[in-house]
Design a protein around this motif. Structure first.
Motif, PDB file in Angstrom:
ATOM      1  N   SER A 146      -0.622  -4.962   2.114  1.00 11.43           N
ATOM      2  CA  SER A 146      -0.908  -4.660   3.499  1.00 11.43           C
ATOM      3  C   SER A 146       0.155  -5.306   4.390  1.00 11.43           C
ATOM      4  N   ILE A 147       1.223  -4.574   4.621  1.00 20.26           N
ATOM      5  CA  ILE A 147       2.408  -5.098   5.294  1.00 20.26           C
ATOM      6  C   ILE A 147       2.566  -4.478   6.664  1.00 20.26           C
ATOM      7  N   SER A 148       2.781  -5.339   7.658  1.00 18.93           N
ATOM      8  CA  SER A 148       3.059  -4.856   8.999  1.00 18.93           C
ATOM      9  C   SER A 148       4.557  -4.731   9.241  1.00 18.93           C
ATOM     10  N   SER A 149       5.326  -5.716   8.774  1.00 21.34           N
ATOM     11  CA  SER A 149       6.761  -5.702   8.985  1.00 21.34           C
ATOM     12  C   SER A 149       7.447  -6.599   7.962  1.00 21.34           C
ATOM     13  N   ILE A 150       8.696  -6.272   7.656  1.00 25.05           N
ATOM     14  CA  ILE A 150       9.503  -7.084   6.751  1.00 25.05           C
ATOM     15  C   ILE A 150      10.776  -7.498   7.463  1.00 25.05           C
ATOM     16  N   GLY A 151      11.099  -8.757   7.408  1.00 26.97           N
ATOM     17  CA  GLY A 151      12.324  -9.258   8.000  1.00 26.97           C
ATOM     18  C   GLY A 151      13.420  -9.336   6.959  1.00 26.97           C
ATOM     19  N   ALA A 152      14.100 -10.466   6.905  1.00 25.64           N
ATOM     20  CA  ALA A 152      15.193 -10.624   5.951  1.00 25.64           C
ATOM     21  C   ALA A 152      14.689 -10.561   4.516  1.00 25.64           C
ATOM     22  N   MET A 153      15.512  -9.973   3.668  1.00 24.97           N
ATOM     23  CA  MET A 153      15.222  -9.921   2.228  1.00 24.97           C
ATOM     24  C   MET A 153      16.437 -10.474   1.492  1.00 24.97           C
ATOM     25  N   GLY A 154      16.204 -11.064   0.344  1.00 23.66           N
ATOM     26  CA  GLY A 154      17.338 -11.652  -0.351  1.00 23.66           C
ATOM     27  C   GLY A 154      17.080 -11.903  -1.817  1.00 23.66           C
TER      28      GLY A 154
ATOM     29  N   THR B  59      21.737 -12.132   1.034  1.00 23.76           N
ATOM     30  CA  THR B  59      20.650 -11.775   1.935  1.00 23.76           C
ATOM     31  C   THR B  59      21.008 -10.517   2.701  1.00 23.76           C
ATOM     32  N   ALA B  60      19.980  -9.788   3.112  1.00 26.25           N
ATOM     33  CA  ALA B  60      20.158  -8.585   3.915  1.00 26.25           C
ATOM     34  C   ALA B  60      19.161  -8.627   5.060  1.00 26.25           C
ATOM     35  N   ALA B  61      19.683  -8.660   6.267  1.00 24.51           N
ATOM     36  CA  ALA B  61      18.816  -8.643   7.441  1.00 24.51           C
ATOM     37  C   ALA B  61      18.272  -7.246   7.672  1.00 24.51           C
ATOM     38  N   ILE B  62      17.230  -7.140   8.477  1.00 24.45           N
ATOM     39  CA  ILE B  62      16.614  -5.845   8.703  1.00 24.45           C
ATOM     40  C   ILE B  62      17.578  -4.873   9.363  1.00 24.45           C
TER      41      ILE B  62
ATOM     42  N   GLY C  38      32.396  -9.882  -3.305  1.00 21.58           N
ATOM     43  CA  GLY C  38      33.274  -8.872  -3.871  1.00 21.58           C
ATOM     44  C   GLY C  38      32.799  -8.293  -5.201  1.00 21.58           C
ATOM     45  N   ARG C  39      31.818  -8.921  -5.803  1.00 23.53           N
ATOM     46  CA  ARG C  39      31.299  -8.410  -7.082  1.00 23.53           C
ATOM     47  C   ARG C  39      29.871  -7.894  -6.950  1.00 23.53           C
ATOM     48  N   PHE C  40      29.091  -8.506  -6.103  1.00 24.10           N
ATOM     49  CA  PHE C  40      27.688  -8.126  -5.912  1.00 24.10           C
ATOM     50  C   PHE C  40      27.525  -7.416  -4.570  1.00 24.10           C
ATOM     51  N   ALA C  41      26.551  -6.529  -4.506  1.00 22.61           N
ATOM     52  CA  ALA C  41      26.239  -5.846  -3.251  1.00 22.61           C
ATOM     53  C   ALA C  41      24.732  -5.779  -3.087  1.00 22.61           C
ATOM     54  N   ILE C  42      24.260  -6.276  -1.964  1.00 18.90           N
ATOM     55  CA  ILE C  42      22.845  -6.214  -1.653  1.00 18.90           C
ATOM     56  C   ILE C  42      22.605  -5.064  -0.685  1.00 18.90           C
ATOM     57  N   SER C  43      21.510  -4.374  -0.892  1.00 17.22           N
ATOM     58  CA  SER C  43      21.141  -3.287   0.009  1.00 17.22           C
ATOM     59  C   SER C  43      19.621  -3.219   0.075  1.00 17.22           C
ATOM     60  N   ARG C  44      19.125  -2.516   1.068  1.00 21.18           N
ATOM     61  CA  ARG C  44      17.680  -2.385   1.206  1.00 21.18           C
ATOM     62  C   ARG C  44      17.327  -0.990   1.676  1.00 21.18           C
ATOM     63  N   ASP C  45      16.162  -0.553   1.244  1.00 27.02           N
ATOM     64  CA  ASP C  45      15.601   0.718   1.671  1.00 27.02           C
ATOM     65  C   ASP C  45      14.321   0.373   2.419  1.00 27.02           C
ATOM     66  N   ASN C  46      14.398   0.359   3.727  1.00 23.63           N
ATOM     67  CA  ASN C  46      13.264  -0.074   4.535  1.00 23.63           C
ATOM     68  C   ASN C  46      12.068   0.865   4.407  1.00 23.63           C
ATOM     69  N   ALA C  47      12.323   2.127   4.137  1.00 19.42           N
ATOM     70  CA  ALA C  47      11.223   3.081   3.971  1.00 19.42           C
ATOM     71  C   ALA C  47      10.416   2.786   2.707  1.00 19.42           C
TER      72      ALA C  47
END
Length: 119
Positions: free
Chosen positions: A26-34, A49-52, A64-73
């Motif tokens: 039951s989530i209302s909002s998500i901020g930074a993820m990491g 880390t990836a900010a919203i 340069g080797r790792f890439a963080i990404s997020r799918d907010n949907a």
């Protein structure tokens, strides 16, 4: 609210892996993820880390080797890891700041997924 991480495994040096971490409940909002990691005998360290809004930060050793990404949907954060080295071997944990529908902003952790880089 919980975070479920997946995607770890054994890979040879120079190889690639992609970690995923999905937030559910039951989530209302998500901020930074990491992502953090903890190698045997060492303290847990921040990897990325990836900010919203999409801003990202990396620890120097993975720049340069790792890439963080997020799918907010999908309430999901990813960590694409390329050119893996034996020193990347660790348990990787996802982390997120989440506002539950009936609570306050809190930090949540996934269960950890093992990444082993070895020939």
């Amino acid at each position: 609210v919980q975070l479920q991480a997946s995607g770890g495994g054994l890979v040879q040096p120079g190889g690639s892996l992609t970690l995923s971490c999905a937030a559910s409940g039951s989530i209302s909002s998500i901020g930074a993820m990491g992502w953090y990691r903890q190698a045997p005998g060492k303290q847990r360290e921040l990897v990325a880390t990836a900010a919203i809004g999409g801003n990202t930060q990396y620890t120097n050793s993975v720049q340069g080797r790792f890439a963080i990404s997020r799918d907010n949907a999908k309430n999901t954060v990813y960590l694409q890891m390329n050119s893996l080295k034996p020193e990347d071997t660790a348990v990787y944990y996802c982390n997120a700041r989440i506002l539950p529908r009936d609570g306050v902003w809190s930090t949540y952790w996934g269960q950890g997924t093992q990444v082993t880089v070895s020939s």
